[in-house]
Design an enzyme around this catalytic site. Structure first.
Site, PDB file in Angstrom:
ATOM      1  N   HIS A 104      49.649  -1.135   1.712  1.00 35.81           N
ATOM      2  CA  HIS A 104      49.328   0.236   1.920  1.00 35.81           C
ATOM      3  C   HIS A 104      49.723   0.767   3.267  1.00 35.81           C
ATOM      4  O   HIS A 104      49.572   2.246   3.431  1.00 35.81           O
ATOM      5  CB  HIS A 104      47.705   0.336   2.061  1.00 35.81           C
ATOM      6  CG  HIS A 104      47.019  -0.223   0.963  1.00 35.81           C
ATOM      7  ND1 HIS A 104      46.905   0.570  -0.556  1.00 35.81           N
ATOM      8  CD2 HIS A 104      46.369  -1.334   0.602  1.00 35.81           C
ATOM      9  CE1 HIS A 104      46.222  -0.272  -1.008  1.00 35.81           C
ATOM     10  NE2 HIS A 104      45.832  -1.244  -0.720  1.00 35.81           N
ATOM     11  N   ARG A 242      20.963  -1.221   3.086  1.00 34.84           N
ATOM     12  CA  ARG A 242      19.997  -0.733   2.934  1.00 34.84           C
ATOM     13  C   ARG A 242      19.104  -0.405   1.560  1.00 34.84           C
ATOM     14  O   ARG A 242      17.987  -0.680   1.687  1.00 34.84           O
ATOM     15  CB  ARG A 242      20.624   0.663   3.367  1.00 34.84           C
ATOM     16  CG  ARG A 242      19.489   1.804   3.589  1.00 34.84           C
ATOM     17  CD  ARG A 242      18.787   1.564   5.109  1.00 34.84           C
ATOM     18  NE  ARG A 242      17.784   0.518   5.494  1.00 34.84           N
ATOM     19  CZ  ARG A 242      16.718   0.485   4.877  1.00 34.84           C
ATOM     20  NH1 ARG A 242      16.053   1.487   4.327  1.00 34.84           N
ATOM     21  NH2 ARG A 242      15.938  -0.985   5.193  1.00 34.84           N
ATOM     22  N   CYS A 246      15.226  -1.270   1.208  1.00 32.69           N
ATOM     23  CA  CYS A 246      14.375  -0.133   0.708  1.00 32.69           C
ATOM     24  C   CYS A 246      13.338  -0.791  -0.401  1.00 32.69           C
ATOM     25  O   CYS A 246      12.135  -0.583  -0.610  1.00 32.69           O
ATOM     26  CB  CYS A 246      15.150   1.051   0.342  1.00 32.69           C
ATOM     27  SG  CYS A 246      15.500   2.107   1.562  1.00 32.69           S
TER      28      CYS A 246
END
Length: 285
Positions: A104, A242, A246
């Protein structure tokens, strides 16, 4: 107290003790990074987003002090991990003797705009891929290297490095064509109540955003700022980490990061933020 009673009590408490966040509905948040990268933190909700007229970045819900940290890269603690990601980008690893830079080259040019469109359909693989999945595919098949742990520090570093190249660009995640079935699955998961508390993502981030709970304001749960540096644990946090937290907070058995369920949820939640700027690495409480 029954589970349903506890759920009603929890919601009532959030509403009763809720404090409106600092920016009112007719105020425009003003996030400019390094004095030059202007961020859209409030805009009209995409047509496919139900029950919201306006989408709002999590930055708007934070304290002045936390907001300020994100406005300058010298103050943003998440940028330390971007630097670490740059080291990983240039590091030769695996049996092929390649680094990310081998294929890349310059990260600023090759990764510009990439974060804004993930998750996305990968035609060759015939699946929806998150950025983390694509990173690990490159490591495994182009470098002959071991995959990063899905929510590991190394993965968060690399996601942050790639995300920085798209800061200020609008999130533009596709929801139609071959990704539609996955998007629909994510939407169903978003609105499904789970756990002993019988809460869905929408109960907090759609019904109660702006209200105070656990000494902090609930946001809309937008993920345009992930990976996020959280002051709470002093590290970069990925979206699936996350999600896992939760679901756990609803007192339910959570899904595994990188699972089909969380991939679908990420696609749906990311699409709810279409039009907001890529902010990562953002700073949150």
């Amino acid at each position: 107290m029954t589970i349903k009673t506890a759920t009603r009590a929890t919601t009532a408490f959030a509403l009763a003790t809720g404090l409106a966040f600092a920016a009112t509905a007719d105020e425009a948040a003003d996030l400019v990074v390094n004095g030059e990268i202007e961020m859209v933190t409030r805009t009209a909700a995409p047509e496919h987003t139900e029950n919201l007229d306006e989408i709002i970045s999590g930055w708007v819900f934070r304290s002045d002090e936390t907001q300020t940290l994100q406005m300058d890269d010298f103050d943003n603690p998440g940028m330390i991990f971007v630097d670490q990601g740059m080291d990983q980008w240039n590091e030769v690893a695996g049996t092929a003797g390649n680094s990310c830079a081998t294929c890349h080259e310059d990260v600023e040019e090759s990764m510009a705009g990439v974060r804004a469109v993930y998750p996305k359909w990968n035609e060759e693989a015939g699946e929806v891929r998150t950025l983390a999945m694509q990173i690990n595919d490159c490591r495994e098949n182009q470098m002959g290297a071991e995959k990063y742990g899905y929510t590991s520090g190394q993965m968060a570093n690399m996601e942050a490095l790639i995300s920085v190249q798209s800061r200020g660009l609008p999130v533009n995640v596709a929801i139609d064509g071959p990704v539609q079935a996955t998007w629909e699955a994510g939407k169903e998961l978003y609105y499904t109540r789970t756990g002993q508390l019988e809460l869905s993502c929408a109960n907090c981030h759609e019904d109660n955003y702006g209200n105070m709970i656990r000494a902090d304001h609930l946001s809309q749960g937008q993920i345009n700022g992930f990976p996020v540096y959280r002051l709470k644990n002093a590290k970069l946090n990925t979206a699936h980490a996350r999600f896992k937290g939760c679901v756990r907070d609803t007192r339910a058995e959570t899904y595994k990061p990188g699972s089909a369920e969380f991939v679908a949820l990420e696609l749906y939640v990311a699409s709810r933020g279409n039009g907001l700027s890529v902010e990562a690495p953002s700073v949150r409480n």
